[in-house]
Scaffold this active site. Structure first.
Site, PDB file in Angstrom:
ATOM      1  N   LYS A 183      49.829  22.485  -3.663  1.00  0.00           N
ATOM      2  CA  LYS A 183      50.900  21.487  -3.779  1.00  0.00           C
ATOM      3  C   LYS A 183      50.438  20.110  -3.318  1.00  0.00           C
ATOM      4  O   LYS A 183      50.810  19.106  -3.888  1.00  0.00           O
ATOM      5  CB  LYS A 183      52.095  21.923  -2.932  1.00  0.00           C
ATOM      6  N   SER A 228      35.905  15.941   1.108  1.00  0.00           N
ATOM      7  CA  SER A 228      36.599  15.750  -0.167  1.00  0.00           C
ATOM      8  C   SER A 228      37.547  14.561  -0.070  1.00  0.00           C
ATOM      9  O   SER A 228      37.665  13.763  -1.004  1.00  0.00           O
ATOM     10  CB  SER A 228      37.396  17.003  -0.529  1.00  0.00           C
ATOM     11  N   HIS A 230      29.706  21.115   0.478  1.00  0.00           N
ATOM     12  CA  HIS A 230      30.106  22.504   0.190  1.00  0.00           C
ATOM     13  C   HIS A 230      28.943  23.267  -0.448  1.00  0.00           C
ATOM     14  O   HIS A 230      28.674  24.419  -0.097  1.00  0.00           O
ATOM     15  CB  HIS A 230      31.292  22.534  -0.794  1.00  0.00           C
ATOM     16  N   ARG A 276      30.670  20.280  10.412  1.00  0.00           N
ATOM     17  CA  ARG A 276      29.935  19.014  10.320  1.00  0.00           C
ATOM     18  C   ARG A 276      29.710  18.396  11.686  1.00  0.00           C
ATOM     19  O   ARG A 276      28.694  17.789  11.951  1.00  0.00           O
ATOM     20  CB  ARG A 276      30.724  18.029   9.445  1.00  0.00           C
TER      21      ARG A 276
HETATM   22  P1  ADP Z   1      39.787  23.398   4.097  1.00  0.00           P
HETATM   23  O1  ADP Z   1      41.056  22.744   3.668  1.00  0.00           O
HETATM   24  O2  ADP Z   1      39.882  24.884   4.220  1.00  0.00           O
HETATM   25  O3  ADP Z   1      39.144  22.760   5.289  1.00  0.00           O
HETATM   26  P2  ADP Z   1      37.664  22.184   2.548  1.00  0.00           P
HETATM   27  O4  ADP Z   1      37.389  22.319   1.093  1.00  0.00           O
HETATM   28  O5  ADP Z   1      37.963  20.829   3.075  1.00  0.00           O
HETATM   29  O6  ADP Z   1      38.842  23.211   2.843  1.00  0.00           O
HETATM   30  O7  ADP Z   1      36.452  22.769   3.381  1.00  0.00           O
HETATM   31  C1  ADP Z   1      36.045  24.100   3.251  1.00  0.00           C
HETATM   32  C2  ADP Z   1      34.971  24.394   4.279  1.00  0.00           C
HETATM   33  O8  ADP Z   1      33.826  23.592   4.000  1.00  0.00           O
HETATM   34  C3  ADP Z   1      35.367  24.049   5.711  1.00  0.00           C
HETATM   35  O9  ADP Z   1      34.744  24.975   6.576  1.00  0.00           O
HETATM   36  C4  ADP Z   1      34.799  22.680   5.924  1.00  0.00           C
HETATM   37  O10 ADP Z   1      34.525  22.430   7.288  1.00  0.00           O
HETATM   38  C5  ADP Z   1      33.523  22.792   5.119  1.00  0.00           C
HETATM   39  N1  ADP Z   1      33.039  21.490   4.670  1.00  0.00           N
HETATM   40  C6  ADP Z   1      33.714  20.513   4.057  1.00  0.00           C
HETATM   41  N2  ADP Z   1      32.921  19.442   3.817  1.00  0.00           N
HETATM   42  C7  ADP Z   1      31.701  19.775   4.293  1.00  0.00           C
HETATM   43  C8  ADP Z   1      30.442  19.108   4.389  1.00  0.00           C
HETATM   44  N3  ADP Z   1      30.272  17.864   3.963  1.00  0.00           N
HETATM   45  N4  ADP Z   1      29.422  19.760   4.946  1.00  0.00           N
HETATM   46  C9  ADP Z   1      29.587  21.013   5.416  1.00  0.00           C
HETATM   47  N5  ADP Z   1      30.727  21.698   5.385  1.00  0.00           N
HETATM   48  C10 ADP Z   1      31.781  21.096   4.824  1.00  0.00           C
END
Ligand code: ADP
Length: 164
Positions: A42, A129, A18, A91
């Site tokens: 939730k 995550s 992120h 990704r």
């Molecule tokens: P969501 O539930 O909206 O997918 P996330 O927090 O999982 O929320 O991800 C937010 C954004 O960050 C999404 O566009 C996701 O693809 C991107 N993202 C998550 N992990 C990575 C990573 N390791 N590298 C690049 N982008 C990521």
């Protein structure tokens, strides 16, 4: 007019992937608003308050980056914040299936909004995550994958469970 981009997500917790996207987005836009989704709280491991606190601590040193929360339609939030750009991290091609659907829906609701997809450094391609939580739960060290404030929060959350 400053160019403002909104980076929405669960950030449960915020990872180095992120952070990589935030930095890349900041190179393209004057201001990046990392906005934590309220409506998914939730099912989240960390509360909204915890996710926001972690994100705020992690972006503290970055200028032009703000942390906020949103509830309801993302495009409504964009309007409120004076932005027309949604940032999402991609990704792998597999991410695109869902992202394409979301972006198409957002465009249908609000044609002036553009979704911008950024590719993280290849070190973060396999980072999410959920995988972090899975291994942290089993006692793995996660310091290489999370910014320091998030490492601390994850350790605190899972340390009780990893001790015999
Ligand atoms: P969501 O539930 O909206 O997918 P996330 O927090 O999982 O929320 O991800 C937010 C954004 O960050 C999404 O566009 C996701 O693809 C991107 N993202 C998550 N992990 C990575 C990573 N390791 N590298 C690049 N982008 C990521």
């Amino acid at each position: 007019m400053p160019r403002i981009a909104v980076y929405p997500g669960s950030f449960d917790p915020i990872t180095n992937g992120h952070m990589d996207i935030v930095r890349r987005a900041r190179r393209l836009f004057d201001k990046v608003i990392l906005t934590v989704a309220v409506n998914r709280s939730k099912n989240s491991t960390f509360t909204l308050k915890e996710r926001v606190a972690m994100a705020k601590a992690c972006v503290r040193g970055l200028s032009g980056v703000e942390v906020d929360t949103f509830e309801g339609l993302l495009v409504d939030y964009l309007k409120k914040r004076g932005s027309r750009v949604i940032i999402r991290g991609v990704r792998a091609v597999s991410d695109m299936e869902y992202e394409f659907q979301m972006a198409s829906m957002n465009r249908a609701i609000s044609p002036e909004v553009e979704s911008v997809f950024l590719m993280p450094d290849e070190r973060y391609t396999y980072l999410s995550s959920s995988i972090i939580k899975e291994v942290a739960r089993m006692g793995a060290r996660v310091g290489d994958y999370l910014p320091a404030p998030a490492v601390e929060a994850v350790r605190k959350r899972f340390s009780r469970r990893t001790r015999p």
